[in-house]
Structure formats: C-alpha cells, structure tokens
Design a protein around this motif. Structure first.
Motif, mmCIF file in Angstrom:
data_model
loop_
_atom_site.group_PDB
_atom_site.id
_atom_site.type_symbol
_atom_site.label_atom_id
_atom_site.label_comp_id
_atom_site.label_asym_id
_atom_site.label_seq_id
_atom_site.Cartn_x
_atom_site.Cartn_y
_atom_site.Cartn_z
ATOM 1 N N UNK A 151 0.583 -1.365 -0.042
ATOM 2 C CA UNK A 151 -0.070 0.234 0.077
ATOM 3 C C UNK A 151 0.850 1.307 -0.081
ATOM 4 N N UNK A 152 0.610 2.169 -0.608
ATOM 5 C CA UNK A 152 1.192 3.611 -0.747
ATOM 6 C C UNK A 152 0.398 4.551 -0.084
ATOM 7 N N UNK A 153 0.699 5.291 0.899
ATOM 8 C CA UNK A 153 -0.144 6.408 1.416
ATOM 9 C C UNK A 153 0.730 7.809 1.643
ATOM 10 N N UNK A 154 -0.159 8.767 1.596
ATOM 11 C CA UNK A 154 0.587 9.801 2.117
ATOM 12 C C UNK A 154 1.421 9.960 3.263
ATOM 13 N N UNK A 155 2.471 10.335 3.336
ATOM 14 C CA UNK A 155 3.379 10.555 4.659
ATOM 15 C C UNK A 155 2.413 11.501 5.471
ATOM 16 N N UNK A 156 2.518 11.114 6.824
ATOM 17 C CA UNK A 156 1.642 11.956 7.841
ATOM 18 C C UNK A 156 1.428 11.432 9.157
ATOM 19 N N UNK A 157 1.591 10.080 9.244
ATOM 20 C CA UNK A 157 1.577 9.431 10.436
ATOM 21 C C UNK A 157 2.738 9.515 11.288
ATOM 22 N N UNK A 158 2.367 9.779 12.806
ATOM 23 C CA UNK A 158 3.464 10.078 13.697
ATOM 24 C C UNK A 158 4.417 9.066 13.356
ATOM 25 N N UNK A 159 5.786 9.448 13.197
ATOM 26 C CA UNK A 159 6.909 8.540 13.184
ATOM 27 C C UNK A 159 7.412 8.496 11.717
ATOM 28 N N UNK A 160 6.571 8.904 10.843
ATOM 29 C CA UNK A 160 7.103 8.767 9.339
ATOM 30 C C UNK A 160 8.241 9.623 9.107
ATOM 31 N N UNK A 161 8.394 10.618 9.559
ATOM 32 C CA UNK A 161 9.516 11.580 9.299
ATOM 33 C C UNK A 161 10.819 10.897 9.933
ATOM 34 N N UNK A 162 10.827 10.531 11.142
ATOM 35 C CA UNK A 162 11.879 9.737 11.843
ATOM 36 C C UNK A 162 12.150 8.495 10.954
ATOM 37 N N UNK A 163 11.262 7.837 10.624
ATOM 38 C CA UNK A 163 11.507 6.495 9.835
ATOM 39 C C UNK A 163 12.281 6.827 8.524
ATOM 40 N N UNK A 164 11.915 7.698 7.828
ATOM 41 C CA UNK A 164 12.591 8.252 6.650
ATOM 42 C C UNK A 164 14.070 8.387 6.866
ATOM 43 N N UNK A 165 14.301 9.202 7.835
ATOM 44 C CA UNK A 165 15.858 9.254 8.292
ATOM 45 C C UNK A 165 16.401 7.906 8.685
ATOM 46 N N UNK A 166 15.759 7.388 9.835
ATOM 47 C CA UNK A 166 16.354 5.965 10.008
ATOM 48 C C UNK A 166 16.518 5.124 9.109
ATOM 49 N N UNK A 167 15.780 4.734 8.344
ATOM 50 C CA UNK A 167 15.670 3.795 7.359
ATOM 51 C C UNK A 167 16.611 3.861 6.299
ATOM 52 N N UNK A 168 16.598 5.280 5.864
ATOM 53 C CA UNK A 168 17.752 5.567 4.725
ATOM 54 C C UNK A 168 19.071 5.327 5.271
ATOM 55 N N UNK A 169 19.397 5.836 6.672
ATOM 56 C CA UNK A 169 20.783 5.780 7.200
ATOM 57 C C UNK A 169 21.197 4.263 7.475
ATOM 58 N N UNK A 170 20.228 3.707 8.148
ATOM 59 C CA UNK A 170 20.526 2.241 8.375
ATOM 60 C C UNK A 170 20.601 1.149 7.146
ATOM 61 N N UNK A 171 19.885 1.515 6.116
ATOM 62 C CA UNK A 171 19.848 0.728 4.874
ATOM 63 C C UNK A 171 20.994 1.060 4.050
ATOM 64 N N UNK A 172 21.607 2.176 3.821
ATOM 65 C CA UNK A 172 22.599 2.702 3.000
ATOM 66 C C UNK A 172 24.099 2.449 3.849
#
Length: 158
Positions: free
Chosen positions: A1-22
């Motif tokens: 499912x693709x949804x608009x960003x806006x759930x609490x934690x989304x912003x932090x998840x984007x940063x964390x997931x990029x950092x950890x994955x790369x």
C-alpha cells in the motif's frame, strides 16, 4: 500500500531507514544520515501541500519505502527525492509504484519537468527511472560519504 506521509513517526522512519539501509549496503555513514535529516527537516518545516508531497509504502502495516516530490530549481520543475525500499520489500514493484505516484502528483500539480540526483551504485532505482523515460543529464565524481561515487543527475519532461 502507498499512502501519504503524515502518520507520527514517518519523518523519523525516513531518516532512520535511509541511514541504516545505506550504511549496511554501501558503508555510507553519518554525513549521509545528516543529509537525509536535512532534506526531511526542510520538507517538514516548509512545504506547500499543493506543490509538494511525500509517500510511504507499507506491507502488512509496516513501513518499507518512501519517496518525496518537492519544488525544483524553478516553478516548472519538481524534484524527486528520497526513494527507498527496505531490502525485504524489494522485488514487489513497490519502487516503481512509488515513482509512478510521485510522477502523477507532479503532473497534477502542474510541473513540466522532474529532476533527480542519485548515485551510481543504486542500479535498481536507476532502472526504474530509465524505464519511465528519465535521461541522464550529467554526472560527476564525489566522495561525500567515504568511497568514491559518481553522482548522477536525471531529468524527465512531464
């Protein structure tokens, strides 16, 4: 499912997931995480909902991907940013779906062109971009995150 960003934690998840994955896949460290945090913070503090948007991909209620559409260098140009799929979510077509969602939004928002910057090891993302008609406009070496990389600029007429 693709949804608009806006759930609490989304912003932090984007940063964390990029950092950890790369970090795990390419060894990109703190400088890369800082760049991602700056991009996310700029979006969070100053974006125009009619011209900019971000999305999260989910599988079984878990965040697995992201993409952002932000203002580009001029009023007719959008910029695609922060496309990511976590390793376990790859191979399901979600990357293509995220890019298609971003392109559809950019067209509906009235942009005439989309640009993006990526790096040479990100082969799967480049495949998605090329399949949608993006063309490489220039490239240059850099070592912003340790290893020597080739930064690549792409654009697409919408």
């Amino acid at each position: 499912m693709i949804r608009k960003l806006g759930v609490p934690g989304d912003l932090g998840w984007v940063v964390q997931s990029h950092a950890e994955t790369y970090a795990a896949e390419y060894g990109w460290g703190f400088a890369y995480e800082t760049l991602i945090a700056q991009i996310v913070a700029a979006y969070a503090t100053d974006h125009d909902d009619s011209r900019e948007a971000a999305w999260i991909a989910e599988v079984d209620g878990e965040r697995v991907g992201s993409i952002f559409c932000v203002r580009g260098p001029d009023e007719t140009t959008a910029k695609l940013r922060l496309l990511l799929l976590t390793p376990g979510a790859r191979g399901r077509g979600l990357g293509a779906e995220l890019v298609d969602t971003c392109l559809a939004f950019a067209r509906a928002a009235g942009y005439k062109r989309m640009v993006l910057w990526t790096n040479d090891p990100l082969v799967a993302a480049r495949h998605i971009y090329l399949a949608r008609g993006f063309r490489l406009t220039d490239s240059e070496p850099h070592n912003d995150w340790g290893d020597e990389l080739i930064g690549q600029n792409y654009e697409l007429d919408l």
